[in-house]
Design an enzyme around this catalytic site. Sequence first.
Site, PDB file in Angstrom:
ATOM      1  N   ARG A 110      -2.435   4.266   5.700  1.00  0.00           N
ATOM      2  CA  ARG A 110      -3.462   5.004   6.438  1.00  0.00           C
ATOM      3  C   ARG A 110      -3.520   4.466   7.869  1.00  0.00           C
ATOM      4  NH1 ARG A 110      -8.397   7.938   5.194  1.00  0.00           N
ATOM      5  NH2 ARG A 110      -8.092   7.605   2.969  1.00  0.00           N
TER       6      ARG A 110
ATOM      7  N   ASN B  18      -1.004   3.027  -1.812  1.00  0.00           N
ATOM      8  CA  ASN B  18      -2.188   3.892  -1.796  1.00  0.00           C
ATOM      9  C   ASN B  18      -1.893   5.283  -1.240  1.00  0.00           C
ATOM     10  OD1 ASN B  18      -4.338   2.362  -2.893  1.00  0.00           O
ATOM     11  ND2 ASN B  18      -4.168   0.986  -1.147  1.00  0.00           N
TER      12      ASN B  18
ATOM     13  N   HIS C  23      -8.704   3.612  -7.633  1.00  0.00           N
ATOM     14  CA  HIS C  23      -8.568   2.393  -6.834  1.00  0.00           C
ATOM     15  C   HIS C  23      -8.959   2.761  -5.399  1.00  0.00           C
ATOM     16  CE1 HIS C  23      -7.146  -1.214  -4.941  1.00  0.00           C
ATOM     17  NE2 HIS C  23      -6.413  -0.489  -4.134  1.00  0.00           N
TER      18      HIS C  23
ATOM     19  N   GLY D  93       8.025  -5.494   2.405  1.00  0.00           N
ATOM     20  CA  GLY D  93       6.608  -5.554   2.791  1.00  0.00           C
ATOM     21  C   GLY D  93       5.950  -6.852   2.347  1.00  0.00           C
ATOM     22  N   GLN D  94       4.677  -6.927   2.705  1.00  0.00           N
ATOM     23  CA  GLN D  94       3.877  -8.128   2.439  1.00  0.00           C
ATOM     24  C   GLN D  94       3.710  -8.422   0.954  1.00  0.00           C
ATOM     25  OE1 GLN D  94       0.079  -9.238   4.071  1.00  0.00           O
ATOM     26  NE2 GLN D  94      -0.309  -7.056   3.791  1.00  0.00           N
TER      27      GLN D  94
ATOM     28  N   ASP E 290      -8.654  -5.117  -8.738  1.00  0.00           N
ATOM     29  CA  ASP E 290     -10.101  -4.876  -8.731  1.00  0.00           C
ATOM     30  C   ASP E 290     -10.770  -5.633  -9.877  1.00  0.00           C
ATOM     31  OD1 ASP E 290      -9.937  -2.786  -6.587  1.00  0.00           O
ATOM     32  OD2 ASP E 290      -8.674  -1.873  -8.108  1.00  0.00           O
TER      33      ASP E 290
HETATM   34  P1  NAI Z   1       3.451  -3.364   3.930  1.00  0.00           P
HETATM   35  O1  NAI Z   1       3.204  -2.354   5.005  1.00  0.00           O
HETATM   36  O2  NAI Z   1       3.564  -4.797   4.292  1.00  0.00           O
HETATM   37  O3  NAI Z   1       4.783  -2.967   3.137  1.00  0.00           O
HETATM   38  C1  NAI Z   1       5.040  -1.685   2.698  1.00  0.00           C
HETATM   39  C2  NAI Z   1       6.545  -1.502   2.762  1.00  0.00           C
HETATM   40  O4  NAI Z   1       6.847  -0.240   2.192  1.00  0.00           O
HETATM   41  C3  NAI Z   1       7.088  -1.483   4.187  1.00  0.00           C
HETATM   42  O5  NAI Z   1       8.101  -2.475   4.304  1.00  0.00           O
HETATM   43  C4  NAI Z   1       7.646  -0.069   4.339  1.00  0.00           C
HETATM   44  O6  NAI Z   1       8.837  -0.043   5.112  1.00  0.00           O
HETATM   45  C5  NAI Z   1       7.933   0.297   2.888  1.00  0.00           C
HETATM   46  N1  NAI Z   1       7.997   1.734   2.650  1.00  0.00           N
HETATM   47  C6  NAI Z   1       7.324   2.746   3.257  1.00  0.00           C
HETATM   48  N2  NAI Z   1       7.708   3.931   2.778  1.00  0.00           N
HETATM   49  C7  NAI Z   1       8.638   3.680   1.833  1.00  0.00           C
HETATM   50  C8  NAI Z   1       9.415   4.504   1.005  1.00  0.00           C
HETATM   51  N3  NAI Z   1       9.317   5.853   1.068  1.00  0.00           N
HETATM   52  N4  NAI Z   1      10.273   3.931   0.149  1.00  0.00           N
HETATM   53  C9  NAI Z   1      10.396   2.592   0.091  1.00  0.00           C
HETATM   54  N5  NAI Z   1       9.696   1.749   0.883  1.00  0.00           N
HETATM   55  C10 NAI Z   1       8.817   2.290   1.736  1.00  0.00           C
HETATM   56  O7  NAI Z   1       2.296  -3.113   2.860  1.00  0.00           O
HETATM   57  P2  NAI Z   1       1.826  -4.067   1.670  1.00  0.00           P
HETATM   58  O8  NAI Z   1       0.751  -4.943   2.156  1.00  0.00           O
HETATM   59  O9  NAI Z   1       3.008  -4.663   1.011  1.00  0.00           O
HETATM   60  O10 NAI Z   1       1.137  -2.983   0.719  1.00  0.00           O
HETATM   61  C11 NAI Z   1       1.899  -1.966   0.103  1.00  0.00           C
HETATM   62  C12 NAI Z   1       0.986  -0.861  -0.410  1.00  0.00           C
HETATM   63  O11 NAI Z   1       0.136  -1.339  -1.428  1.00  0.00           O
HETATM   64  C13 NAI Z   1       0.061  -0.265   0.637  1.00  0.00           C
HETATM   65  O12 NAI Z   1       0.022   1.144   0.433  1.00  0.00           O
HETATM   66  C14 NAI Z   1      -1.283  -0.843   0.297  1.00  0.00           C
HETATM   67  O13 NAI Z   1      -2.342  -0.012   0.719  1.00  0.00           O
HETATM   68  C15 NAI Z   1      -1.189  -0.893  -1.195  1.00  0.00           C
HETATM   69  N6  NAI Z   1      -2.093  -1.826  -1.878  1.00  0.00           N
HETATM   70  C16 NAI Z   1      -2.570  -1.448  -3.108  1.00  0.00           C
HETATM   71  C17 NAI Z   1      -3.356  -2.292  -3.866  1.00  0.00           C
HETATM   72  C18 NAI Z   1      -3.860  -1.885  -5.218  1.00  0.00           C
HETATM   73  O14 NAI Z   1      -4.616  -2.663  -5.807  1.00  0.00           O
HETATM   74  N7  NAI Z   1      -3.494  -0.735  -5.786  1.00  0.00           N
HETATM   75  C19 NAI Z   1      -3.736  -3.614  -3.331  1.00  0.00           C
HETATM   76  C20 NAI Z   1      -3.169  -3.931  -2.069  1.00  0.00           C
HETATM   77  C21 NAI Z   1      -2.373  -3.058  -1.363  1.00  0.00           C
END
Ligand code: NAI
Length: 327
Positions: A92, A131, A187, A14-15, A159
Amino acid sequence: SKTPLTVCVSGAAGQIAYSLLPLIARGDVFGRDQLIELRLLEIKPALDALHGVVMELRDCSFPLLTAIVETDDPMVAFQHADVTILAGSFPRRPGMERRDLIARNVSIFKAQGHALDSVASKNVKVVVVGNPSNTNALVLSHFAPTIPKQNITALTRLDQNRAVGQVALRTGVRVDQVDGVAIWGNHSASQYPDVTRATVNGEPALPKLGGRQVVAEDFIPCIQKRGAAVLKARGFSSAMSAANAIGDHLKSWILGDSKIVSMAVASDGSYDVKRGVYFSFPVRCVGGGDYEIVQGIEMDEFSRKYVSATTEELFAERIEALELCAA
Ligand code: NAI
């Protein structure tokens, strides 16, 4: 250290991981002399993309990186893990209710909790990023009963960093001249970014920020909605800043920090937040992976109102999550 630290990252294609993995592999998080073994977890459809990321990691020739494992099996990914960063979750979708979001994630964090409980180091340090992160941490902990609750945390450092950045910007100082900012609660948009005891160059920040009313109408909503604003502007959610915050969180937690930092941890009844939720508090990280919730902060009516709103939201999420766990 000559013994590699085993670091597991889920959502590794992921990102966030794309910004985080080089920070870890370069030594920016655990130190420049700490060898690292990476264990990368993804879901099956993303394994090809993950392999591309692993090719790039190899192409970086990071001297600290001793081994890289790619897998879609949490039992393999969490094997002997010292540190686990859980960024993989079910996102979401437009129109999705909170209950549906929690349901999708309960099944993920239930399976990962079981795996963590069976194969990770009992001393593993976990940061949940995906999240709804506080409630995912609760579910994980529920299904990993032999991992101490205090070893599981959720990320609110982003945050905090956002709040410190905005205080600096709005008062015209550098970020390292700002102190005493804390994030309380979930969060989510209900979080309370607290500047009532913040200082700028050792002086109270509140008057410089325009006082309580301006803070309530402008500063607090800015931090609460910052994630949505970045998403709208960029077309993708915060990733560079999230990765940076994960690095900060782990560095403070594991190596210790002279400053008070915010992280979501198992509530222990402090500040009338009953046990049973993962709640962001100001904590003091004393090094070696130990921390304590800062005690004795006087909370005025203004702060109390925000803290009780975010507490209520977390207990509502808890009820939904535990119902789904039992189902
Ligand atoms: P993304 O969508 O680019 O990457 C998420 C990755 O997780 C995807 O490659 C997906 O295939 C993988 N994934 C999904 N289910 C999985 C599982 N059961 N086991 C292993 N991998 C799995 O999302 P991004 O931008 O990397 O963000 C990841 C998460 O972090 C999101 O839920 C986002 O909302 C959350 N987030 C939380 C923050 C915080 O401050 N707590 C801040 C920014 C994002």
